[in-house]
Design a protein around this motif. Structure first.
Motif, PDB file in Angstrom:
ATOM      1  N   GLY A 281     -12.796  18.729  -6.591  1.00 46.02           N
ATOM      2  CA  GLY A 281     -12.705  17.455  -5.933  1.00 46.02           C
ATOM      3  C   GLY A 281     -12.570  17.854  -4.332  1.00 46.02           C
TER       4      GLY A 281
ATOM      5  N   ASN B  58     -14.798   6.101  -6.353  1.00 38.57           N
ATOM      6  CA  ASN B  58     -13.324   6.699  -5.857  1.00 38.57           C
ATOM      7  C   ASN B  58     -12.238   6.092  -6.587  1.00 38.57           C
ATOM      8  OD1 ASN B  58     -11.413   7.658  -4.266  1.00 38.57           O
ATOM      9  ND2 ASN B  58     -11.884   6.453  -2.387  1.00 38.57           N
ATOM     10  N   ASP B  59     -11.436   7.162  -7.169  1.00 36.94           N
ATOM     11  CA  ASP B  59     -10.237   6.861  -7.902  1.00 36.94           C
ATOM     12  C   ASP B  59      -9.039   7.081  -7.171  1.00 36.94           C
ATOM     13  OD1 ASP B  59     -10.148   9.569  -7.910  1.00 36.94           O
ATOM     14  OD2 ASP B  59     -10.359  10.162 -10.027  1.00 36.94           O
ATOM     15  N   GLY B  60      -9.198   7.358  -6.043  1.00 37.04           N
ATOM     16  CA  GLY B  60      -7.676   7.569  -5.376  1.00 37.04           C
ATOM     17  C   GLY B  60      -7.158   8.811  -5.282  1.00 37.04           C
ATOM     18  N   LYS B  61      -7.885   9.822  -5.891  1.00 39.43           N
ATOM     19  CA  LYS B  61      -7.374  11.145  -5.867  1.00 39.43           C
ATOM     20  C   LYS B  61      -8.203  12.181  -5.257  1.00 39.43           C
ATOM     21  CE  LYS B  61      -5.498  10.132 -10.718  1.00 39.43           C
ATOM     22  NZ  LYS B  61      -5.710  10.463 -12.408  1.00 39.43           N
ATOM     23  N   LEU B  62      -7.413  13.049  -4.562  1.00 40.14           N
ATOM     24  CA  LEU B  62      -8.290  14.190  -3.962  1.00 40.14           C
ATOM     25  C   LEU B  62      -8.588  15.186  -4.956  1.00 40.14           C
ATOM     26  CD1 LEU B  62      -5.891  14.723  -0.896  1.00 40.14           C
ATOM     27  CD2 LEU B  62      -8.000  13.451  -0.939  1.00 40.14           C
ATOM     28  N   SER B  63      -8.235  15.278  -6.091  1.00 37.22           N
ATOM     29  CA  SER B  63      -8.678  16.456  -7.059  1.00 37.22           C
ATOM     30  C   SER B  63      -9.912  15.862  -7.530  1.00 37.22           C
ATOM     31  CB  SER B  63      -7.475  16.489  -8.359  1.00 37.22           C
ATOM     32  OG  SER B  63      -7.386  14.987  -8.733  1.00 37.22           O
ATOM     33  N   THR B  64     -10.482  14.606  -7.547  1.00 32.26           N
ATOM     34  CA  THR B  64     -11.857  14.406  -8.038  1.00 32.26           C
ATOM     35  C   THR B  64     -12.752  14.313  -7.042  1.00 32.26           C
ATOM     36  OG1 THR B  64     -11.136  12.103  -8.619  1.00 32.26           O
ATOM     37  CG2 THR B  64     -10.949  13.647 -10.365  1.00 32.26           C
TER      38      THR B  64
ATOM     39  N   GLN C 291     -10.319   8.968   0.877  1.00 30.61           N
ATOM     40  CA  GLN C 291     -10.289   9.116  -0.389  1.00 30.61           C
ATOM     41  C   GLN C 291      -9.150   8.828  -1.225  1.00 30.61           C
ATOM     42  OE1 GLN C 291     -13.417   9.906  -1.535  1.00 30.61           O
ATOM     43  NE2 GLN C 291     -13.658   9.501   0.647  1.00 30.61           N
ATOM     44  N   LEU C 292      -7.801   8.786  -0.613  1.00 26.68           N
ATOM     45  CA  LEU C 292      -6.664   8.140  -1.060  1.00 26.68           C
ATOM     46  C   LEU C 292      -6.638   6.790  -1.563  1.00 26.68           C
ATOM     47  CD1 LEU C 292      -4.258  10.378   1.078  1.00 26.68           C
ATOM     48  CD2 LEU C 292      -5.188  10.830  -1.433  1.00 26.68           C
TER      49      LEU C 292
ATOM     50  N   PRO D 278      -8.170   3.886  -3.631  1.00 23.31           N
ATOM     51  CA  PRO D 278      -9.301   3.479  -4.905  1.00 23.31           C
ATOM     52  C   PRO D 278     -10.248   2.482  -4.273  1.00 23.31           C
ATOM     53  CG  PRO D 278      -7.034   3.686  -5.683  1.00 23.31           C
ATOM     54  CD  PRO D 278      -6.955   3.561  -4.294  1.00 23.31           C
TER      55      PRO D 278
ATOM     56  N   ASP E 137     -15.796  11.904  -6.741  1.00 29.45           N
ATOM     57  CA  ASP E 137     -16.055  10.935  -7.687  1.00 29.45           C
ATOM     58  C   ASP E 137     -17.614  10.335  -7.803  1.00 29.45           C
ATOM     59  OD1 ASP E 137     -13.252  10.463  -8.499  1.00 29.45           O
ATOM     60  OD2 ASP E 137     -13.062   9.855  -6.481  1.00 29.45           O
TER      61      ASP E 137
END
Length: 364
Positions: free
Chosen positions: A147, A99-105, A233-234, A236, A107
């Motif tokens: 994502g 989880n990179d903290g971005k909704l666009s991916t 998901q926001l 990380p 993970d």
């Protein structure tokens, strides 16, 4: 105008627009889903030289590989060992939950390891073609590689397909039994009537299969509609907190709690509050229920925390355990999988024939 005729007209309009809006996505879902029916076989064939290993004594301890993976990826939400039942000459496959903290991916990652040497054979994110085309297709099928919004989009199109089938049943209700009894041949005086006939016959014959495929897909993706999941998901993934007990001791504890379990999946925790978990099926159970049994072990105490037997589940829980095998065709032999491939391509064909009919009526 009768009430039934009015309902049919409304159903026809809704059916047409649903198919037109979601057609290209259904085609992509059908193509990717059909490819994934033979995911393991295709992946092994494409990477035969890389994934075949040569046994040299006993395999390395699972705990050593666990800590090796965690060291390479210091912020993991968890690790899943995907093929604990693999033959001795196959690399071990692990899925990495990130989880990179971005909704666009979306993970997910993977890593393949030679269990005798610890050599990393392939490693990477599922949103990249490298390390594996088939794993890229897997993530595309679930999220269109868009994502978390893509995950929601796939869920929505599952619902639109179910609505499309319901409206189609209303439209063609008078033809159902005639089609099933082979009394409605595919013919016509021109391309429009032939296309209409093909659309009707395929739709009726594949109705039950499509209901199963799209309902199970929708149900398994339904978590994407939870605002709490989006919020989570926001944030990380935190730094790994590894078990103080070895994975091998936790595995032995879990096996001892359910002797005879044919293990299909093992979850290795990397965050506080998560348990070590094995799942699979017992001898005599149908492959349709391949993950209906599980044992969880607390990584802090090293003791069993829960045990679930398929036979003790309620009706809905038993039914729900079949959703993944029913969706993927993994419960069957090669013949069943070929059947899934063929029928999986038909929703895309339906969307094409439906679009042709729509534009013909709209602009003729």
């Amino acid at each position: 105008m009768s009430a039934m005729k009015k309902i049919t007209q409304m159903a026809f309009a809704l059916h047409s627009w649903l198919g037109l809006i979601s057609g290209i996505f259904l085609l992509l879902l059908g193509l990717s889903g059909s490819a994934l029916v033979f995911m393991k076989e295709i992946d092994q064939q494409l990477n035969a030289d890389r994934l075949q290993v040569h046994p040299a004594g006993p395999a390395l301890p699972l705990d050593k590989l666990y800590r090796q993976i965690a060291g390479r990826h210091p912020n993991l939400a968890g690790i899943a060992w995907l093929n604990p039942d693999a033959p001795a000459d196959r690399a071990w496959e692990f899925r990495l939950y990130q989880n990179d903290g971005k909704l666009s991916t979306y993970d997910l990652g993977m890593i393949s390891i030679n269990p005798y040497t610890g050599e990393i054979i392939r490693e990477g994110r599922l949103r990249d073609f490298n390390p594996s085309l088939m794993h890229w297709i897997l993530q595309f099928h679930w999220s269109f590689q868009l994502g978390i919004p893509g995950l929601l989009l796939a869920t929505i199109f599952g619902m639109t397909m179910l609505l499309s089938m319901l409206t189609g049943l209303i439209i063609y209700r008078k033809y159902v039994w005639r089609v099933l009894l082979f009394r409605v041949p595919i013919k016509g005086k021109n391309w429009r009537t032939r296309t209409s006939s093909l659309h009707r016959v395929i739709g009726i014959w594949t109705l039950l299969f499509n209901v199963i495929i799209f309902f199970t897909g929708f149900w398994m993706n339904m978590f994407s509609m939870d605002p709490g999941y989006w919020k989570k998901q926001l944030t990380p993934a935190a730094a790994n907190t590894l078990s103080t007990h070895s994975m091998d001791s936790l595995l032995a504890e879990a096996k001892g709690a359910m002797p005879g379990l044919m293990i299909r999946n093992i979850y290795l925790p990397t965050q506080p509050g998560k348990d070590f978990r094995i799942s699979g099926m017992l001898h005599g159970e149908l492959p349709l229920f391949h993950n209906g049994n599980s044992v969880s072990v607390d990584p802090i105490s090293g003791k069993r925390s829960s045990l679930q037997r398929f036979e003790d589940l309620g009706f809905w829980a038993k039914l729900e355990s079949t959703f993944m095998p029913l969706h993927t065709g993994s419960f069957g032999n090669t013949g069943v999988k070929v059947f899934y491939v063929i029928l999986g391509l038909l929703p895309g064909l339906m969307s094409i024939t439906g679009a042709l009919l729509f534009f013909r009526r709209r602009f003729s």
